[in-house]
Scaffold this motif. Structure first.
Motif, PDB file in Angstrom:
ATOM      1  N   ASN A 123       1.021  -0.762  -0.395  1.00  0.00           N
ATOM      2  CA  ASN A 123      -0.266   0.384  -0.225  1.00  0.00           C
ATOM      3  C   ASN A 123       0.652   1.543   0.036  1.00  0.00           C
ATOM      4  O   ASN A 123       0.389   2.302   0.284  1.00  0.00           O
ATOM      5  CB  ASN A 123      -0.873   0.048   1.812  1.00  0.00           C
ATOM      6  N   THR A 124       2.041   1.158  -0.234  1.00  0.00           N
ATOM      7  CA  THR A 124       3.031   2.288  -0.225  1.00  0.00           C
ATOM      8  C   THR A 124       3.570   3.181  -1.312  1.00  0.00           C
ATOM      9  O   THR A 124       3.671   4.232  -1.526  1.00  0.00           O
ATOM     10  CB  THR A 124       4.214   1.945   0.548  1.00  0.00           C
ATOM     11  N   ASN A 125       3.912   2.506  -2.079  1.00  0.00           N
ATOM     12  CA  ASN A 125       5.297   3.612  -2.879  1.00  0.00           C
ATOM     13  C   ASN A 125       4.766   2.303  -4.840  1.00  0.00           C
ATOM     14  O   ASN A 125       4.469   0.992  -4.222  1.00  0.00           O
ATOM     15  CB  ASN A 125       6.105   3.194  -3.333  1.00  0.00           C
ATOM     16  N   ALA A 169       9.765   0.358   0.733  1.00  0.00           N
ATOM     17  CA  ALA A 169       8.570   0.735  -0.331  1.00  0.00           C
ATOM     18  C   ALA A 169       9.388   2.697  -0.268  1.00  0.00           C
ATOM     19  O   ALA A 169       8.538   3.119  -1.134  1.00  0.00           O
ATOM     20  CB  ALA A 169       7.420   1.388   0.526  1.00  0.00           C
ATOM     21  N   HIS A 170      10.689   2.787  -0.071  1.00  0.00           N
ATOM     22  CA  HIS A 170      11.609   3.919  -0.522  1.00  0.00           C
ATOM     23  C   HIS A 170      12.699   3.662  -1.056  1.00  0.00           C
ATOM     24  O   HIS A 170      14.236   3.887  -0.921  1.00  0.00           O
ATOM     25  CB  HIS A 170      11.649   4.820   0.497  1.00  0.00           C
ATOM     26  N   PRO A 171      11.964   2.972  -2.618  1.00  0.00           N
ATOM     27  CA  PRO A 171      13.647   2.684  -3.813  1.00  0.00           C
ATOM     28  C   PRO A 171      13.743   4.169  -4.300  1.00  0.00           C
ATOM     29  O   PRO A 171      12.908   4.882  -4.079  1.00  0.00           O
ATOM     30  CB  PRO A 171      13.197   1.529  -4.806  1.00  0.00           C
ATOM     31  N   VAL A 220      12.531   1.883   9.863  1.00  0.00           N
ATOM     32  CA  VAL A 220      13.670   1.821   9.390  1.00  0.00           C
ATOM     33  C   VAL A 220      12.755   2.228   7.866  1.00  0.00           C
ATOM     34  O   VAL A 220      13.014   1.269   7.124  1.00  0.00           O
ATOM     35  CB  VAL A 220      15.045   1.213   8.641  1.00  0.00           C
ATOM     36  N   HIS A 221      11.956   3.419   7.502  1.00  0.00           N
ATOM     37  CA  HIS A 221      11.429   3.532   6.376  1.00  0.00           C
ATOM     38  C   HIS A 221      11.546   4.305   5.030  1.00  0.00           C
ATOM     39  O   HIS A 221      11.161   3.835   4.217  1.00  0.00           O
ATOM     40  CB  HIS A 221      10.088   4.536   7.133  1.00  0.00           C
ATOM     41  N   ASP A 222      12.685   4.475   4.875  1.00  0.00           N
ATOM     42  CA  ASP A 222      13.629   5.515   4.059  1.00  0.00           C
ATOM     43  C   ASP A 222      14.676   6.077   4.943  1.00  0.00           C
ATOM     44  O   ASP A 222      15.149   5.711   5.362  1.00  0.00           O
ATOM     45  CB  ASP A 222      12.394   7.472   3.801  1.00  0.00           C
ATOM     46  N   GLY A 284       9.826  10.237   9.518  1.00  0.00           N
ATOM     47  CA  GLY A 284       9.357   9.223   8.467  1.00  0.00           C
ATOM     48  C   GLY A 284      10.441   9.587   7.920  1.00  0.00           C
ATOM     49  O   GLY A 284      10.203   8.520   6.957  1.00  0.00           O
ATOM     50  N   HIS A 285      10.156  10.712   6.612  1.00  0.00           N
ATOM     51  CA  HIS A 285      10.725  10.757   5.532  1.00  0.00           C
ATOM     52  C   HIS A 285      11.754  11.133   5.246  1.00  0.00           C
ATOM     53  O   HIS A 285      12.199  12.323   5.925  1.00  0.00           O
ATOM     54  CB  HIS A 285       9.775  10.784   4.370  1.00  0.00           C
ATOM     55  N   THR A 286      12.917  10.696   4.525  1.00  0.00           N
ATOM     56  CA  THR A 286      14.149  11.831   4.363  1.00  0.00           C
ATOM     57  C   THR A 286      13.885  12.383   2.978  1.00  0.00           C
ATOM     58  O   THR A 286      13.212  12.538   2.037  1.00  0.00           O
ATOM     59  CB  THR A 286      15.230  10.917   3.357  1.00  0.00           C
ATOM     60  N   PHE A 489       0.338   7.308  -0.507  1.00  0.00           N
ATOM     61  CA  PHE A 489       1.503   7.943   0.017  1.00  0.00           C
ATOM     62  C   PHE A 489       2.257   7.647  -0.765  1.00  0.00           C
ATOM     63  O   PHE A 489       2.339   8.945  -0.839  1.00  0.00           O
ATOM     64  CB  PHE A 489       1.698   6.564   1.094  1.00  0.00           C
ATOM     65  N   HIS A 490       3.024   6.912  -1.854  1.00  0.00           N
ATOM     66  CA  HIS A 490       3.704   7.338  -2.714  1.00  0.00           C
ATOM     67  C   HIS A 490       3.428   7.133  -4.362  1.00  0.00           C
ATOM     68  O   HIS A 490       2.520   6.618  -4.096  1.00  0.00           O
ATOM     69  CB  HIS A 490       5.151   7.498  -2.034  1.00  0.00           C
ATOM     70  N   GLY A 491       4.381   7.553  -5.271  1.00  0.00           N
ATOM     71  CA  GLY A 491       4.176   7.062  -6.169  1.00  0.00           C
ATOM     72  C   GLY A 491       5.384   7.983  -7.289  1.00  0.00           C
ATOM     73  O   GLY A 491       6.565   8.395  -6.330  1.00  0.00           O
TER      74      GLY A 491
HETATM   75 FE   LIG Z   1       6.533   6.813   3.609  1.00  0.00          FE
END
Ligand SMILES: [Fe+2]
Length: 515
Positions: A123-125, A169-171, A220-222, A284-286, A489-491
């Motif tokens: 559900n994230t990216n 989920a943050h390639p 470690v989300h991002d 949460g995010h870089t 969330f992302h895309g």
């Molecule tokens: Fe995220």
């Protein structure tokens, strides 16, 4: 089978009301403006929805089965489509006619029939890999979908080459090396210390692989990378399986650990990793990282306390409002022998879901596009903000409620400090925006910014296209999507020609200083 009934909680009300609808809308209606020529390609987005009511009533807004969305842009016309990701969890629940997974990521809170099924929600990216789109969530491997139809193809393990059980989920695409970087956290299962870093080519072949131990199993989300390094920050939101079993919550705030940063040498080994210590901050995010001489600059949206304290608390279990999350830069001196890092003062307003001109990932850059929070437009709006997370006044204090809170689309010029923004008015918010360069080799920031606008009271969404450096002038074109788009969330954007070449043309033509 009983009719689904959702509990009477803010989590499932307002913009959080489950959609449970797959949409296909041809030729979105143009409400205003003139669509720009040259904007041809597809914009993929992913967010959570609710396939069935939760097992126990309460949950957290980041949970929910994955719904993928795509806007296909073709010479001024835009079509929209949304489809469930039919992964193992979704199919098992569809067969059972109910939720089989309980509290967020809790491996002990599954229906016995789902004991051996991954709880991954996809559900994230979304990111391109070869000729398919990968849909990601950090607790499973990606699921591949068809780039035009979003039909689920299946779980993707890179031909068996990826040994990590999950990928983040943050390639990140390295535009110069023409690589895709990603990693697995708790890579050998829930609560394990294993971190697995991968660098892939655009087809998914492994170019680099480094395994190492995290200081503790956690969130470690991002991450970020530079020309020569990869940066992982371990903030003290910890996964301890005994605590998960006892409390039900997958993460617990343990500030005594501080935040530890690992700097990996690309194409190096685990033995080359350097560690740096600092205070117990969270994020949460870089945003981005780059090298400035021997200094590594690491930009992120950071809180000076636990930004997840609305759900994942300290040991005392008390939910609270965190310190606001703002843009900050961490500087790491790689020339010295020090083992600490420097956090520089905050810049700009409270923000979330930041993006840059992706051609500058890993290198010195200037522009950031993000959601800006601020004072609510009315007492009613203030009361609605934060409702999903079970707190009130979220927009003014600790975080941006991407469901029921108000948020503007904004940008920060890192060279001048200038802020640019546009508000769609009271009781509106926007999704994470996407920068699209005007041409593959246009200057940084020269292009368009895409965003989805949520009209919270009208329960409908619009698609807005801005000149990326003139947000306050308002959108160049505004389309009625025709349906509500539950917050995503992302895309990522995939240019039209990239579907033929499997390459981002921009990755080869851009000129980056210092390269
Ligand atoms: Fe995220």
């Amino acid at each position: 089978m009983k009719a689904p009934h959702f509990p009477n909680l803010p989590l499932y009300q307002g913009w959080g009301r489950p959609m449970r609808v797959e949409s296909s809308v041809d030729s979105l209606v143009l409400l205003d403006g003139t669509p720009p020529e040259g904007l041809n390609g597809s914009w993929y987005k992913v967010g959570p929805d609710r396939q069935y009511p939760p097992r126990h009533g309460d949950d957290v807004f980041i949970d929910g089965e994955g719904m993928a969305h795509v806007f296909h842009f073709d010479r001024g016309t835009v079509s929209y489509r949304s489809r469930w990701i039919r992964n193992a969890r979704f199919l098992a629940q569809e067969k059972a006619g109910r939720s089989l997974f309980g509290e967020y990521r809790n491996p002990f809170d599954k229906d016995p029939s789902a004991r051996d099924i991954s709880g991954g929600t996809a559900n994230t990216n979304a990111v391109l890999c070869g000729d398919q789109i990968l849909i990601l969530k950090e607790d499973d491997l990606p699921y591949a979908v068809h780039p035009k139809t979003l039909e689920t193809i299946g779980r993707f393990d890179y031909g068996g080459k990826v040994k990590a059980q999950r990928l983040s989920a943050h390639p990140k695409i390295d535009p110069v090396a023409d690589s895709v970087l990603n990693y697995g956290n708790q890579a050998k299962g829930d609560g394990t210390l294993d971190m697995a870093f991968y660098e892939f080519d655009q087809e998914g072949n492994i170019r680099d692989e480094i395994w190492f131990d995290a200081p503790f199993a956690g969130h470690v989300h991002d991450f970020c990378f530079t020309k020569n390094y990869v940066v992982f920050a371990f903030h003290p939101l910890v996964t301890d399986l005994e605590t998960v079993k006892r409390t039900g919550f997958f993460f617990q705030w343990r500030p005594q650990h501080g935040m530890k940063i690992a700097v990996l040498k690309r194409r190096g080994t685990a033995a080359d990793i350097r560690w740096f210590d600092g205070p117990p901050v969270s994020f949460g995010h870089t945003v981005n990282a780059f090298e400035e001489g021997s200094t590594l600059c690491f930009d992120l949206l950071m809180s000076q306390s636990n930004v997840f304290s609305f759900h994942f608390t300290a040991e005392d279990g008390k939910r609270s409002m965190p310190d606001p999350q703002k843009l900050r830069r961490i500087k790491i001196d790689l020339a010295g022998n020090g083992a600490t890092y420097q956090i520089t003062p905050e810049i700009g307003p409270i923000c979330e879901l930041a993006r840059i001109d992706d051609r500058y990932l890993g290198y010195p850059y200037r522009y950031i596009w993000t959601l800006f929070g601020g004072p609510p437009s009315s007492p009613e709006a203030g009361a609605a903000q934060g409702a999903m997370a079970g707190v009130t006044g979220g927009g003014t204090d600790g975080f941006i409620d991407i469901f029921n809170g108000e948020a503007d689309v904004g940008s920060i010029d890192r060279h001048t400090g200038a802020i640019d923004k546009y508000s769609f008015g009271p009781r509106t918010n926007v999704h994470e925006s996407q920068f699209v360069p005007r041409t593959p080799d246009s200057p940084e920031g020269d292009g368009w910014l895409l965003t989805i606008v949520n009209r919270l009271e009208e329960h409908r969404s619009e698609l807005a296209i801005f000149d990326a450096l003139k947000l306050s002038a308002g959108p160049l074109a505004l389309y009625d999507i025709g349906v509500r788009v539950r917050s995503t969330f992302h895309g990522n954007w995939v240019p039209e020609e990239t579907f033929r070449t499997h390459r981002y043309a921009m990755s080869r033509k851009v000129s980056v200083s210092g390269v």
